[in-house]
Design a protein around this motif. Structure first.
Motif, PDB file in Angstrom:
ATOM      1  N   HIS A  55       0.857  -1.186   0.000  1.00  0.00           N
ATOM      2  CA  HIS A  55       0.000   0.000   0.000  1.00  0.00           C
ATOM      3  C   HIS A  55       0.896   1.240   0.000  1.00  0.00           C
ATOM      4  O   HIS A  55       1.050   1.917   1.015  1.00  0.00           O
ATOM      5  CB  HIS A  55      -0.928   0.015   1.224  1.00  0.00           C
ATOM      6  CG  HIS A  55      -1.829  -1.175   1.302  1.00  0.00           C
ATOM      7  ND1 HIS A  55      -1.398  -2.402   1.752  1.00  0.00           N
ATOM      8  CD2 HIS A  55      -3.147  -1.320   0.983  1.00  0.00           C
ATOM      9  CE1 HIS A  55      -2.415  -3.255   1.717  1.00  0.00           C
ATOM     10  NE2 HIS A  55      -3.472  -2.636   1.245  1.00  0.00           N
ATOM     11  N   PRO A  56       1.520   1.548  -1.137  1.00  0.00           N
ATOM     12  CA  PRO A  56       2.515   2.621  -1.198  1.00  0.00           C
ATOM     13  C   PRO A  56       1.999   3.999  -0.794  1.00  0.00           C
ATOM     14  O   PRO A  56       2.797   4.877  -0.488  1.00  0.00           O
ATOM     15  CB  PRO A  56       2.967   2.595  -2.666  1.00  0.00           C
ATOM     16  CG  PRO A  56       1.885   1.866  -3.398  1.00  0.00           C
ATOM     17  CD  PRO A  56       1.320   0.884  -2.433  1.00  0.00           C
ATOM     18  N   THR A 104     -15.226  -5.652  14.672  1.00  0.00           N
ATOM     19  CA  THR A 104     -13.976  -5.877  13.936  1.00  0.00           C
ATOM     20  C   THR A 104     -12.964  -6.681  14.749  1.00  0.00           C
ATOM     21  O   THR A 104     -11.874  -6.972  14.265  1.00  0.00           O
ATOM     22  CB  THR A 104     -13.331  -4.531  13.540  1.00  0.00           C
ATOM     23  OG1 THR A 104     -12.949  -3.825  14.738  1.00  0.00           O
ATOM     24  CG2 THR A 104     -14.309  -3.673  12.741  1.00  0.00           C
ATOM     25  N   ARG A 105     -13.313  -7.030  15.976  1.00  0.00           N
ATOM     26  CA  ARG A 105     -12.382  -7.730  16.868  1.00  0.00           C
ATOM     27  C   ARG A 105     -12.095  -9.142  16.354  1.00  0.00           C
ATOM     28  O   ARG A 105     -13.001  -9.921  16.100  1.00  0.00           O
ATOM     29  CB  ARG A 105     -12.966  -7.784  18.275  1.00  0.00           C
ATOM     30  CG  ARG A 105     -12.111  -8.519  19.293  1.00  0.00           C
ATOM     31  CD  ARG A 105     -12.752  -8.406  20.671  1.00  0.00           C
ATOM     32  NE  ARG A 105     -11.998  -9.107  21.695  1.00  0.00           N
ATOM     33  CZ  ARG A 105     -12.259  -9.033  23.009  1.00  0.00           C
ATOM     34  NH1 ARG A 105     -13.267  -8.272  23.434  1.00  0.00           N
ATOM     35  NH2 ARG A 105     -11.527  -9.692  23.874  1.00  0.00           N
ATOM     36  N   ALA A 233      -7.407   1.003   8.139  1.00  0.00           N
ATOM     37  CA  ALA A 233      -7.287   0.227   9.374  1.00  0.00           C
ATOM     38  C   ALA A 233      -7.847  -1.181   9.181  1.00  0.00           C
ATOM     39  O   ALA A 233      -7.248  -2.173   9.612  1.00  0.00           O
ATOM     40  CB  ALA A 233      -7.999   0.932  10.516  1.00  0.00           C
ATOM     41  N   LYS A 234      -8.994  -1.286   8.527  1.00  0.00           N
ATOM     42  CA  LYS A 234      -9.581  -2.598   8.262  1.00  0.00           C
ATOM     43  C   LYS A 234      -8.685  -3.404   7.322  1.00  0.00           C
ATOM     44  O   LYS A 234      -8.556  -4.630   7.475  1.00  0.00           O
ATOM     45  CB  LYS A 234     -10.981  -2.437   7.666  1.00  0.00           C
ATOM     46  CG  LYS A 234     -12.005  -1.915   8.661  1.00  0.00           C
ATOM     47  CD  LYS A 234     -13.367  -1.710   7.999  1.00  0.00           C
ATOM     48  CE  LYS A 234     -14.387  -1.167   8.990  1.00  0.00           C
ATOM     49  NZ  LYS A 234     -15.703  -0.902   8.336  1.00  0.00           N
ATOM     50  N   ALA A 235      -8.072  -2.720   6.372  1.00  0.00           N
ATOM     51  CA  ALA A 235      -7.168  -3.410   5.443  1.00  0.00           C
ATOM     52  C   ALA A 235      -5.928  -3.919   6.185  1.00  0.00           C
ATOM     53  O   ALA A 235      -5.424  -5.015   5.896  1.00  0.00           O
ATOM     54  CB  ALA A 235      -6.765  -2.477   4.307  1.00  0.00           C
ATOM     55  N   PHE A 236      -5.446  -3.136   7.142  1.00  0.00           N
ATOM     56  CA  PHE A 236      -4.280  -3.568   7.923  1.00  0.00           C
ATOM     57  C   PHE A 236      -4.638  -4.799   8.762  1.00  0.00           C
ATOM     58  O   PHE A 236      -3.868  -5.766   8.818  1.00  0.00           O
ATOM     59  CB  PHE A 236      -3.793  -2.438   8.831  1.00  0.00           C
ATOM     60  CG  PHE A 236      -2.574  -2.790   9.643  1.00  0.00           C
ATOM     61  CD1 PHE A 236      -1.301  -2.604   9.128  1.00  0.00           C
ATOM     62  CD2 PHE A 236      -2.699  -3.313  10.927  1.00  0.00           C
ATOM     63  CE1 PHE A 236      -0.172  -2.938   9.868  1.00  0.00           C
ATOM     64  CE2 PHE A 236      -1.580  -3.647  11.674  1.00  0.00           C
ATOM     65  CZ  PHE A 236      -0.306  -3.461  11.142  1.00  0.00           C
ATOM     66  N   ILE A 237      -5.800  -4.774   9.407  1.00  0.00           N
ATOM     67  CA  ILE A 237      -6.250  -5.926  10.194  1.00  0.00           C
ATOM     68  C   ILE A 237      -6.372  -7.154   9.293  1.00  0.00           C
ATOM     69  O   ILE A 237      -5.946  -8.263   9.663  1.00  0.00           O
ATOM     70  CB  ILE A 237      -7.580  -5.611  10.894  1.00  0.00           C
ATOM     71  CG1 ILE A 237      -7.374  -4.537  11.968  1.00  0.00           C
ATOM     72  CG2 ILE A 237      -8.183  -6.879  11.512  1.00  0.00           C
ATOM     73  CD1 ILE A 237      -8.663  -4.006  12.565  1.00  0.00           C
ATOM     74  N   LEU A 241      -4.281 -10.846   9.449  1.00  0.00           N
ATOM     75  CA  LEU A 241      -4.967 -12.130   9.464  1.00  0.00           C
ATOM     76  C   LEU A 241      -4.711 -12.965   8.206  1.00  0.00           C
ATOM     77  O   LEU A 241      -5.031 -14.153   8.185  1.00  0.00           O
ATOM     78  CB  LEU A 241      -6.476 -11.914   9.611  1.00  0.00           C
ATOM     79  CG  LEU A 241      -6.943 -11.338  10.959  1.00  0.00           C
ATOM     80  CD1 LEU A 241      -8.369 -10.830  10.841  1.00  0.00           C
ATOM     81  CD2 LEU A 241      -6.832 -12.386  12.048  1.00  0.00           C
ATOM     82  N   SER A 242      -4.152 -12.344   7.183  1.00  0.00           N
ATOM     83  CA  SER A 242      -3.943 -13.019   5.902  1.00  0.00           C
ATOM     84  C   SER A 242      -2.796 -14.015   5.982  1.00  0.00           C
ATOM     85  O   SER A 242      -1.979 -13.984   6.917  1.00  0.00           O
ATOM     86  CB  SER A 242      -3.633 -11.981   4.819  1.00  0.00           C
ATOM     87  OG  SER A 242      -2.305 -11.476   4.987  1.00  0.00           O
TER      88      SER A 242
END
Length: 261
Positions: A55-56, A104-105, A233-237, A241-242
């Motif tokens: 994610h540049p 989102t937890r 933030a959701k993308a980082f979470i 998990l990926s």
């Protein structure tokens, strides 16, 4: 990527509190602030680097410390987009304070509680009961009031029936890395840390015992309510998990949590 973490005073043994450096309130629009438990320092620095490469347009700012202290920072208005704690209790407090989105937890990793001694120590405890020996003067662990490693250690010591005796010898650390530092410098006879922390100093400390815990050592992560970068933030979470994120965590000794990809 920038990381914020407080270094312990080199010769101070008794710690009654911690003041952590907080990410600047003037974070730019492209800066994602992740507040994460101290035991995640090495792994999350690597995850932050990998995330930035994918994610540049985003810079990851990492704020490390004791989980409860980070939670209180968020409660008091410190900027943060993601909160990752080293136990469920700290995240439960964040949910109760309504500073994270419970939807989102997710649990993203597990760990183990270990008892370590200096690498050159002749002390070789076979059980936690050996910590009650008169020859053992100082034992480091995080303050149970604010540090997950301290809560895990307290639970294990209570289960073994030696909490009062060991607590009388306690050197309370403001976070798990401070406990590791005390042992690595030989300032205490033994200390409690996570297995992943012990692994970063194999030449300075050695694991004497892997200690069963009353509750599983698990790490939850969640979106901070009111985040100005909720999508990032959701993308980082999701990245944590990926498979790629889990591979980074595995490299640093963390085990997968149920439900992680």
């Amino acid at each position: 990527m920038r990381a914020f973490v407080v270094r312990p005073l080199k010769r101070t043994l008794f710690v009654i509190g911690a003041t952590l450096l907080v990410a600047s309130a003037n974070a730019r629009a492209d800066e994602l602030i992740v507040s994460a438990a101290a035991s995640l320092i090495n792994a999350f620095k690597a995850i932050g680097d990998a995330y930035e490469q994918q994610h540049p347009g985003t810079k990851v700012l990492l704020n490390f410390g004791a989980s409860d202290v980070l939670m209180q920072q968020i409660v008091k208005g410190a900027p943060a987009d993601v909160f990752a704690s080293a136990d469920q209790k700290a995240m439960d407090k964040a949910v109760a304070e309504k500073v994270v989105d419970p939807a989102t937890r997710r649990d993203f990793a597990t760990n183990a509680l270990v008892l370590i001694v200096p690498a050159d120590s002749r002390f070789a405890p076979a059980t936690l009961n050996d910590l009650t020996s008169a020859d053992v003067k100082r034992i480091a662990f995080g303050d149970p009031a604010s540090v997950p490693i301290g809560r895990y250690a307290q639970g294990a010591l209570q289960a073994a029936g030696v909490w009062d005796a060991v607590n009388a010898k306690s050197v309370l650390a403001s976070n798990v890395r401070q406990s590791l530092d005390y042992v690595s410098r030989g300032e205490v006879d033994a200390g409690f840390v996570f297995a992943t922390d012990a692994a970063i100093m194999p030449d300075r400390v050695k694991v004497a015992l892997t200690v069963p815990t009353q509750t599983a050592v698990s790490y939850p992560i969640a979106l901070v309510e009111g985040s100005r970068h909720a999508n990032d933030a959701k993308a980082f979470i999701a990245y944590v998990l990926s498979p790629d994120g889990q591979a980074v965590l595995a490299k640093y000794g963390f085990k997968p949590a149920a439900g992680a990809h």
